[in-house]
Design a protein around this motif. Sequence first.
Motif, PDB file in Angstrom:
ATOM      1  N   ASP A  62     -10.861  -5.987  -0.803  1.00  0.00           N
ATOM      2  CA  ASP A  62     -12.299  -6.381  -0.129  1.00  0.00           C
ATOM      3  C   ASP A  62     -13.381  -5.641  -1.250  1.00  0.00           C
ATOM      4  O   ASP A  62     -14.330  -6.475  -1.812  1.00  0.00           O
ATOM      5  CB  ASP A  62     -12.444  -5.774   1.017  1.00  0.00           C
ATOM      6  N   THR A  98      -1.541  -9.072   1.982  1.00  0.00           N
ATOM      7  CA  THR A  98      -1.996  -9.867   3.009  1.00  0.00           C
ATOM      8  C   THR A  98      -3.503 -10.234   2.372  1.00  0.00           C
ATOM      9  O   THR A  98      -4.345  -9.632   2.099  1.00  0.00           O
ATOM     10  CB  THR A  98      -2.228  -9.121   4.222  1.00  0.00           C
ATOM     11  N   LYS A 110     -15.435  -8.815  -6.107  1.00  0.00           N
ATOM     12  CA  LYS A 110     -14.847  -7.638  -5.562  1.00  0.00           C
ATOM     13  C   LYS A 110     -15.194  -6.173  -6.257  1.00  0.00           C
ATOM     14  O   LYS A 110     -14.996  -5.153  -5.891  1.00  0.00           O
ATOM     15  CB  LYS A 110     -13.369  -7.968  -5.280  1.00  0.00           C
ATOM     16  N   LYS A 144      -9.839  -1.850   1.763  1.00  0.00           N
ATOM     17  CA  LYS A 144      -9.074  -3.074   2.199  1.00  0.00           C
ATOM     18  C   LYS A 144      -9.005  -2.967   3.832  1.00  0.00           C
ATOM     19  O   LYS A 144      -9.493  -2.049   4.460  1.00  0.00           O
ATOM     20  CB  LYS A 144      -7.741  -2.802   1.680  1.00  0.00           C
ATOM     21  N   GLY A 145      -8.613  -4.157   4.196  1.00  0.00           N
ATOM     22  CA  GLY A 145      -8.254  -4.197   5.679  1.00  0.00           C
ATOM     23  C   GLY A 145      -9.273  -5.329   6.249  1.00  0.00           C
ATOM     24  O   GLY A 145      -9.424  -5.476   7.521  1.00  0.00           O
ATOM     25  N   SER A 178      -6.111 -14.259   1.567  1.00  0.00           N
ATOM     26  CA  SER A 178      -6.202 -15.374   0.993  1.00  0.00           C
ATOM     27  C   SER A 178      -5.927 -15.378  -0.447  1.00  0.00           C
ATOM     28  O   SER A 178      -5.151 -16.326  -1.019  1.00  0.00           O
ATOM     29  CB  SER A 178      -7.462 -16.177   1.021  1.00  0.00           C
ATOM     30  N   THR A 179      -6.037 -14.128  -1.318  1.00  0.00           N
ATOM     31  CA  THR A 179      -5.671 -14.132  -2.611  1.00  0.00           C
ATOM     32  C   THR A 179      -4.078 -13.991  -2.598  1.00  0.00           C
ATOM     33  O   THR A 179      -3.476 -14.572  -3.546  1.00  0.00           O
ATOM     34  CB  THR A 179      -6.246 -12.761  -3.271  1.00  0.00           C
ATOM     35  N   ALA A 196      -4.855  -5.637   7.957  1.00  0.00           N
ATOM     36  CA  ALA A 196      -3.610  -5.181   7.810  1.00  0.00           C
ATOM     37  C   ALA A 196      -3.430  -4.077   7.177  1.00  0.00           C
ATOM     38  O   ALA A 196      -2.426  -3.569   6.532  1.00  0.00           O
ATOM     39  CB  ALA A 196      -2.976  -6.425   7.147  1.00  0.00           C
ATOM     40  N   GLU A 211      -0.303  -2.275   4.932  1.00  0.00           N
ATOM     41  CA  GLU A 211      -0.608  -2.368   3.384  1.00  0.00           C
ATOM     42  C   GLU A 211      -0.562  -1.095   2.746  1.00  0.00           C
ATOM     43  O   GLU A 211       0.203  -0.876   1.949  1.00  0.00           O
ATOM     44  CB  GLU A 211      -2.175  -2.892   3.302  1.00  0.00           C
TER      45      GLU A 211
HETATM   46  C1  5RP Z   1      -6.220  -7.376   4.331  1.00  0.00           C
HETATM   47  C2  5RP Z   1      -6.682  -6.997   2.986  1.00  0.00           C
HETATM   48  C3  5RP Z   1      -7.113  -8.085   1.804  1.00  0.00           C
HETATM   49  O1  5RP Z   1      -6.401  -7.698   0.829  1.00  0.00           O
HETATM   50  C4  5RP Z   1      -8.544  -7.960   1.753  1.00  0.00           C
HETATM   51  O2  5RP Z   1      -9.437  -8.353   2.974  1.00  0.00           O
HETATM   52  C5  5RP Z   1      -8.807  -9.221   0.809  1.00  0.00           C
HETATM   53  O3  5RP Z   1      -8.672 -10.443   1.403  1.00  0.00           O
HETATM   54  P1  5RP Z   1      -8.872 -11.862   0.543  1.00  0.00           P
HETATM   55  O4  5RP Z   1      -7.866 -11.977  -0.687  1.00  0.00           O
HETATM   56  O5  5RP Z   1      -8.712 -12.811   1.720  1.00  0.00           O
HETATM   57  O6  5RP Z   1     -10.181 -11.701  -0.009  1.00  0.00           O
HETATM   58  O7  5RP Z   1      -6.857  -6.024   2.750  1.00  0.00           O
HETATM   59  O8  5RP Z   1      -6.362  -6.450   5.351  1.00  0.00           O
END
Ligand code: 5RP
Length: 219
Positions: A84, A28, A121, A94-95, A30-31, A99, A103
């Motif tokens: 994250d 989950t 990251k 993460k989170g 944007s990546t 999610a 996950e």
């Molecule tokens: C969601 C996550 C995502 O993997 C994490 O927040 C990274 O998100 P993004 O790709 O938008 O930077 O753990 O619960």
Amino acid sequence: MTQDELKALVGQAATAYVEPGSIIGVGTGSTVNCFIDALAKMPVPIKAAVSSSHASTERMRALGIEVLDANQVESLAVYIDGADEIDHAGHMIKGGGAALTREKIVADIAARFVCIADESKLVTTLGRFPLPIEVIPMAAAQIARRVRALGGEPALRAGVVTDNGGQIIDVRGLAITDPAAMEREINQWPGVVSVGIFARNKADLCLLGTAQGVRTLTF
Ligand code: 5RP
């Protein structure tokens, strides 16, 4: 390159780890959204995916990718998700997208975790990003007290209800020098659904988007 371009780069690169015709786990964020878009364009499609959130399920279904319930599969060859924060051993926070529990469940079914992230990251020590904990609402105040006793500053994520009906407490101020130990400790507090430290279910490989291209880190 912008951060969005780096996300698109690793999203595309991750398709090399997907076997056509297979069933994969999808995370989950944007990546991962970039990955889903690239997945939908693979010349030979996957058979189906197990999703870690309603948001990813909706995006995949809109692109014609079949989504299965986690209980319908025995195993998954690969799980692809963002982070994250990720350290040099593959431990992650993460989170950020709330999610984390689903996950972790999908990651646990998969034989291999491929993390996709832009270079911002990568950290030496986890903890600059506030650590998410999913909690059962009636336990929120007690878990906040336990967090303070550990030296962290808890904040309830306002207006967020997870896909499981839980709440998220974000914790600032923790230097997570032993991710496995802290994951174990927090996981056993009554009312914790899951903590966003992924040490037990850490990444096996990270595709890191950098200005020079995709760096592959193996752990
Ligand atoms: C969601 C996550 C995502 O993997 C994490 O927040 C990274 O998100 P993004 O790709 O938008 O930077 O753990 O619960």
